[in-house]
Design an enzyme around this catalytic site. Sequence first.
Site, mmCIF file in Angstrom:
data_model
loop_
_atom_site.group_PDB
_atom_site.id
_atom_site.type_symbol
_atom_site.label_atom_id
_atom_site.label_comp_id
_atom_site.label_asym_id
_atom_site.label_seq_id
_atom_site.Cartn_x
_atom_site.Cartn_y
_atom_site.Cartn_z
ATOM 1 N N ASP A 311 14.992 8.462 -17.621
ATOM 2 C CA ASP A 311 14.608 9.037 -18.999
ATOM 3 C C ASP A 311 13.646 8.323 -19.606
ATOM 4 O O ASP A 311 12.692 8.923 -20.487
ATOM 5 C CB ASP A 311 15.762 9.522 -19.606
ATOM 6 C CG ASP A 311 16.642 10.495 -18.902
ATOM 7 O OD1 ASP A 311 16.095 11.455 -18.340
ATOM 8 O OD2 ASP A 311 17.988 10.399 -18.764
ATOM 9 N N TYR A 395 20.475 16.617 -21.785
ATOM 10 C CA TYR A 395 21.400 15.622 -22.615
ATOM 11 C C TYR A 395 20.654 15.037 -23.901
ATOM 12 O O TYR A 395 19.564 15.153 -24.087
ATOM 13 C CB TYR A 395 21.368 14.510 -21.617
ATOM 14 C CG TYR A 395 22.724 14.288 -20.816
ATOM 15 C CD1 TYR A 395 24.016 14.320 -21.049
ATOM 16 C CD2 TYR A 395 22.463 14.594 -19.153
ATOM 17 C CE1 TYR A 395 25.045 14.099 -20.615
ATOM 18 C CE2 TYR A 395 23.768 14.446 -18.602
ATOM 19 C CZ TYR A 395 24.810 14.136 -19.275
ATOM 20 O OH TYR A 395 26.065 14.166 -18.456
HETATM 21 CU CU LIG Z 1 26.833 12.295 -17.821
#
Ligand SMILES: [Cu+2]
Length: 654
Positions: A311, A395
């Site tokens: 990420d 996320y």
């Molecule tokens: Cu997770």
Amino acid sequence: MAITSPAVAVLHPLDPLTADEIRAAVAVVRADARLGADVLFVRVFLHEPAKPDVLAFRDGDPLERQAFVLVRDRRARTNHEVVVSITRRAVASWKEVPGVQPPITLDEFFECERMVQANPTWQAAMRKRGVTDFSLAMVDPWSAGHYGPADDPARRLVRALTWIRKAELDNGYARPIEGLITVVDLDRMEVVEVEDHGVVPLPTRDGNYTAAAIADPRNIPHFPAGARADLRKLEIAQPDGPSFELSGHELTWQKWHLRIGFTPREGLVLHTVGYEDGGRVRPIVYRASLAEMVVPYGDPAPTHWRKNAFDEGEYGVGMLANRLQLGCDCLGEIRYLDAVVSDGQGEPVTLENAVCLHEEDFGILWKHTNFRTGEVEVRRSRRLVISSIATVGNYEYGFFWYLYQDGTIELQIKLTGIVSTGAIAPGAEPTHGVLVAPGLYAPNHQHWFNFRLDMMVDGLENSVYEVNSEAVPIGPANPHGNAWVARRTLLARESQAQRLVDPLAARYWMVVNPTVRNALGQPVGYKLVPGENVGALAHPDSSIARRAGFMLRHLWVTRYDRGELFAAGDYPNQHPGGAGLPAYVKADRSLDGADVVLWYSVGSHHVSRSEEWPVMPVGYAGFQLKPAGFFVGSPALDVPASAHNGNGTAPHCH
Ligand SMILES: [Cu+2]
């Protein structure tokens, strides 16, 4: 109440680039004949001056400002690292970097989605699944990784995964298009291949979580009927303002002194963290940053086995930082810092309120009741919170640095958002994941973070010891079987400084300055105390373990090198592996009494729970740096005793 920082003047060599500086740097690069017409400005950020120059800087000294500009020439498929002197409006250095892939940009996210939605092969696959309104498809550009020659970084590839919404505001992660993978060449912005591994029915149930959604009777009984009504007001009042001072990017809070930095890749960065003691600021950390993160999935199914998002290095935690909101992300008397990043054309983009600063009451700091006299002494703990939150696809990652009144520095990651999902045939049980709704599962995975802590404990000459608590063998030295010692072992070289956590031995690592002693004759030090952690489950020979080698060890120590900032190397996107820490330590440099850098890997293990659907309550991970011999006596002794720490009418707690 909240105050957002006005556009601040550049006062210090570590101040992030301003919008004007970004424009100036990009103009210099654009004017250069080496680039073609179709260029992507991937990153524009401060080229930090060398450490000795920063440490020698005094207020008012002249500043030589430089920008680091990373450009992708899409037509020529070449990458260019350009250092621009903003002060002189000139190129300081220009380097073409062959054979690597820069991170995926937000511009490419949106361009890729529109292009895939219009692709006839992809559309045919969607029709097979009963989908006809393609505009409601969410196409997330998952990084391709490197699994063989087809992933050669000569081509800029992503493997896009698709989810489908019922309406624009619907949570699409409730309906994954299982088995459909679209390989895209981002330079050409064209579909290379549509892989279809077979139809799995779309899960039937919605996964919406907004206040409006949970009040909708059609969602009952799956979710509660509307918001609970029994919460009363909780207000944080600081009528005299917060106890910290922010001047530009310089922050002081009680005895703490530091600077706040921000880069498009790392997000929040702490610089020159020190503590005032005996009339001077004693340095502790020169630079603290997230050095990489990756989320390896443990599901061999076709749609999931290549889910391995770096990420930070493949997307950019700073690029994706949220604009924070008062009373929501932070509560109380807040100060915000904006962050300035850039878009694909090199235009500055201001992320308002990207960094939040505030104080929190944190329970009791210390207490003792003299049971003979009844005398009570108790102090409340207050911590300073410096935070930023990034949204990376499904996320959210919150990065929270805490400074405490006892000299502790803590990093806490808050994991929230929506789990990455897969669809499974109705009635089937997933083998490598957990069912979170009918026909919907969350594959097993881990989140690995690595933090780079460029230490400077009372100066640059530091040494690192591992400390293990060990029982003494029964014998003359331990006749009663009760004896144990905390044994210190010097990590003298990089080959010896690649370590795992060991909670059964209460293992921690001490950074000491062998040239500075405290009043007890001990070398001054800070220790790195692990929090909850885990082992990496990917096989050491797997592609992901080669590419994210940093996760195979929890602690790494390297000798400082200005060019070594990233645990998986400068360009993890489509990288075959071996870069970053495993490469940095090959020289096996000496670490004793040297300028050392600690790198700590934190694994957050994620076997999901049905309670994490449709949006996940925060999960936590992190570590602490605690003074150990840095002070003699508790540095928290002088915290005043009033309940509110002020001088007003508050009740006295002693
Ligand atoms: Cu997770």
